[in-house]
Scaffold this motif. Structure first.
Motif, short mmCIF file in Angstrom:
data_model
loop_
_atom_site.label_atom_id
_atom_site.label_comp_id
_atom_site.label_asym_id
_atom_site.label_seq_id
_atom_site.Cartn_x
_atom_site.Cartn_y
_atom_site.Cartn_z
N VAL A 167 0.80 -0.54 0.09
CA VAL A 167 0.21 -0.29 0.55
C VAL A 167 0.62 1.22 -0.04
O VAL A 167 0.57 2.21 -0.92
CB VAL A 167 -1.39 -0.16 0.90
CG1 VAL A 167 -1.83 1.61 1.39
CG2 VAL A 167 -2.16 -1.16 0.57
N MET A 168 2.20 1.16 0.94
CA MET A 168 2.62 2.19 0.90
C MET A 168 3.02 2.93 -0.93
O MET A 168 3.81 3.44 -0.99
CB MET A 168 4.01 2.05 1.75
CG MET A 168 3.00 2.15 3.47
SD MET A 168 1.96 4.25 3.93
CE MET A 168 3.13 5.10 3.30
N GLU A 169 3.73 2.22 -1.23
CA GLU A 169 4.82 1.76 -2.45
C GLU A 169 3.81 2.54 -3.04
O GLU A 169 3.45 3.15 -4.40
CB GLU A 169 5.16 0.22 -2.66
CG GLU A 169 6.00 0.01 -1.84
CD GLU A 169 6.88 -1.68 -2.46
OE1 GLU A 169 5.76 -2.21 -2.87
OE2 GLU A 169 8.00 -1.79 -2.04
N VAL A 170 1.75 1.43 -3.49
CA VAL A 170 1.52 2.42 -3.90
C VAL A 170 1.05 4.29 -3.99
O VAL A 170 1.12 4.72 -4.75
CB VAL A 170 -0.39 2.19 -4.06
CG1 VAL A 170 -0.51 2.64 -4.39
CG2 VAL A 170 0.22 0.14 -4.99
N PHE A 171 1.29 4.21 -2.78
CA PHE A 171 1.18 5.96 -2.44
C PHE A 171 1.90 6.57 -2.62
O PHE A 171 2.31 7.50 -3.99
CB PHE A 171 1.10 6.01 -0.89
CG PHE A 171 -0.32 5.75 -0.27
CD1 PHE A 171 -1.45 4.61 -1.17
CD2 PHE A 171 -0.46 5.81 1.12
CE1 PHE A 171 -2.70 4.86 -0.14
CE2 PHE A 171 -1.63 5.01 1.89
CZ PHE A 171 -2.59 4.95 0.88
N TYR A 172 3.36 6.16 -2.33
CA TYR A 172 4.64 6.71 -2.97
C TYR A 172 4.75 6.66 -4.28
O TYR A 172 5.18 8.33 -5.17
CB TYR A 172 5.42 5.70 -1.92
CG TYR A 172 7.26 6.27 -2.49
CD1 TYR A 172 7.10 7.84 -2.02
CD2 TYR A 172 8.34 6.23 -2.62
CE1 TYR A 172 8.50 7.96 -2.03
CE2 TYR A 172 9.38 6.34 -2.90
CZ TYR A 172 9.63 7.79 -2.84
OH TYR A 172 10.98 8.25 -2.99
N GLN A 173 4.30 5.59 -5.23
CA GLN A 173 4.57 6.24 -6.75
C GLN A 173 3.34 6.78 -7.03
O GLN A 173 3.00 7.53 -8.56
CB GLN A 173 3.83 4.59 -7.18
CG GLN A 173 5.58 3.74 -7.27
CD GLN A 173 5.11 2.55 -6.94
OE1 GLN A 173 4.23 1.88 -7.46
NE2 GLN A 173 5.97 1.61 -6.94
N GLY A 174 1.71 6.56 -6.22
CA GLY A 174 0.91 6.98 -7.25
C GLY A 174 1.13 8.20 -6.84
O GLY A 174 1.00 9.77 -7.59
N PHE A 175 1.79 9.70 -5.80
CA PHE A 175 1.49 10.62 -5.28
C PHE A 175 3.00 11.40 -6.02
O PHE A 175 2.78 12.28 -5.76
CB PHE A 175 1.04 10.76 -3.85
CG PHE A 175 -0.29 10.66 -3.49
CD1 PHE A 175 -1.14 10.79 -4.05
CD2 PHE A 175 -0.69 9.44 -2.53
CE1 PHE A 175 -2.77 10.91 -3.83
CE2 PHE A 175 -1.68 9.16 -1.82
CZ PHE A 175 -2.85 9.97 -2.21
#
Length: 283
Positions: free
Chosen positions: A243-251
């Motif tokens: 989840v945190m990797e998705v956040f980091y890549q997404g934002f």
């Protein structure tokens, strides 16, 4: 449309919990996973969960048996062909979800709806990989599914109003309270929750306090029912990292970078309760 038959893909913690609440509400449920062993573990988890409810006198023995009778376990995706709704509850890896969704999409009747239990991946992007993007929606349950009343509903850009209202009604029928969130990394709840847990890992990594003290501080000082590190163990450290990797890549914002300690623990196989060790040791 009327939903009477439900498919659930993934017999792990979330999948078997989803299967349980759907079966308890009277739906015929087909639970699919890749191996007979995974199906047996999932059905055993459902039976154990129901038995605990019986012992607490929150459920009758007849209701337990009726719920179990409503669930069929299988390793064949073809058994989903008659489902009105299929809920994908596989691991939080986009490539795996896309493969499953493609396979399921080709089996279902045109009017059937597909929902994904993703906690962070774009609903619009997953919907576009199917032939029914208007009949695709995010349906994010919370762990443990039989006890947590919330479900987040996340329409993609293509999701029709009819699909949304149908799934809102379905959520009510299985005893859940729904909130609707816009399609954005982490949606509403995890957008707030996961960075908070990640920050607790940073605090532990930097030696600000022990895991026990961090958790006790948040429980006593902020009235949280469970500390953030114990909650991370319950969620699964691999899921939290994803989840945190998705956040980091997404934002593209460094405030969402995963704590190095979190990544290292996942590398070590210390995934929390499901592996027997995380920030705490289990059983």
């Amino acid at each position: 449309m009327t939903i009477s038959k439900v498919g659930v893909v993934g017999a792990g913690t979330m999948g078997n919990g989803i299967a349980q609440v759907c079966a308890a509400a009277g739906f015929q449920v087909t639970l699919v996973d890749v191996s007979t062993e995974a199906i047996e573990r999932g059905l055993s988890a459902v039976a154990g969960s129901l038995e605990r409810l019986v012992k607490k006198e929150k459920l009758g023995t007849a209701d337990k048996e009726a719920t179990l009778a409503h669930i069929k376990g299988t390793t064949r995706y073809s058994d989903l062909a008659g489902a009105d709704l299929v809920i994908e509850a596989a691991t939080e890896k986009e490539a795996i979800k896309l493969r499953i969704l493609g396979e399921v999409d080709g089996l279902l009747a045109p009017a059937a709806i597909i929902a994904t239990n993703t906690s962070s991946i774009s609903i619009t992007r997953l919907a576009a990989a199917t032939g029914r993007p208007d009949r695709f929606i995010g349906m994010h349950f919370f762990n443990p599914v039989p006890l947590m009343t919330l479900v987040e509903l996340i329409p993609g850009l293509q999701t029709s109003d009819d699909t949304r209202t149908t799934i809102e009604a379905f959520a009510t029928r299985i005893g859940k309270t729904a909130i609707v969130a816009r399609n954005s990394p982490g949606f509403a709840v995890n957008r707030i929750l996961c960075p908070m847990i990640n920050e607790a890992v940073f605090a532990l990594q930097e030696g600000l306090a022990s895991a026990e003290e961090i958790d006790r501080g948040m429980m006593l000082g902020c009235s949280h029912p469970i500390g953030p590190l114990a909650l991370a163990d319950l969620i699964g450290l691999d899921t939290l990292l994803s989840v945190m990797e998705v956040f980091y890549q997404g934002f593209k914002d460094s405030k969402y970078r995963p704590a190095p300690l979190l990544a290292e623990m996942v590398d070590a196989g210390w995934l929390g309760r499901k592996s027997g060790r995380g920030f705490y040791q289990y059983g």
